[in-house]
Design an enzyme around this catalytic site. Structure first.
Site: not given
Length: 210
Positions: A11-12
């Site tokens: 996930v960023s």
């Protein structure tokens, strides 16, 4: 040595939810100890958990990822990592959301050609989306600044008796450490506020004056 199954999640940012990826990996019965996760941008592959996982992978192992953009968002580097994993490490990869990207079923010439073509298309889409996200963020920040929204840490306000503090400092009644304590500021912030104060009041530094 029996084949091991691994899963990779990305996930960023720390506030994004990885549940969808975890659920997808659980349907493939990936052992929890073999799931690696990074909370980091997909712009490159300098990610600690990804690098740790790659070192663990052995020939014949199987790696699951939910979608190609979870692997990364850099077109050239996705291609290179795919080559390293499948050709050098001799690992199979299965992209859950894209059945055509399953190296276990794409062993013949036609299957390899189709998989490579799909990989190129999805890699391009992943990077293009990263570029668009960055562009939208920049546009949003510019629009917010135009509306007067300020970003970053709020500026430290000057105390009401700032002028008197400065006068005492210039008269050597206070040293700089006392001034900083009274103003609750760092030295850099104090001198910045002092310059702003002098400009705002149209004054110049002279003996006994601001």
């Amino acid at each position: 040595m029996p084949m091991k199954t691994y899963g990779y999640i990305r996930v960023s940012s720390t506030d994004q939810n990885e549940d969808r990826q975890r659920i997808a990996l659980s349907t493939k019965e990936v052992p929890l100890r073999n799931i690696y996760m990074d909370k980091q941008s997909g712009k490159d592959f300098e990610r600690p958990q990804y690098q740790r996982m790659v070192k663990k992978l052995k020939p014949g192992d199987l790696l699951y990822i939910l979608s190609i953009d979870r692997l990364g968002r850099n077109y050239k580097e996705i291609q290179e990592q795919w080559r390293i994993l499948t050709k050098i490490k001799n690992v199979d990869i299965c992209v859950i959301d894209m059945p055509l990207l399953d190296t276990r079923t794409a062993k013949d010439l036609m299957g390899t050609f189709i998989a490579d073509l799909v990989l190129q298309i999805l890699s391009f889409v992943a990077e293009n989306e990263r570029v668009n996200i960055k562009k939208r963020q920049e546009q949003g920040i510019a629009a917010a600044k135009a509306r007067g929204v300020r970003f970053g840490r709020p500026e430290k306000p000057v105390p009401e008796d700032f002028e008197q503090i400065v006068i005492q400092w210039q008269d050597k009644a206070l040293d700089i450490s006392q001034v900083l304590e009274l103003c609750d500021m760092s030295a850099a912030t104090f001198y910045k506020r002092l310059r702003e104060y002098r400009i705002a009041n149209g004054t110049k530094r002279e003996s006994g004056q601001l």
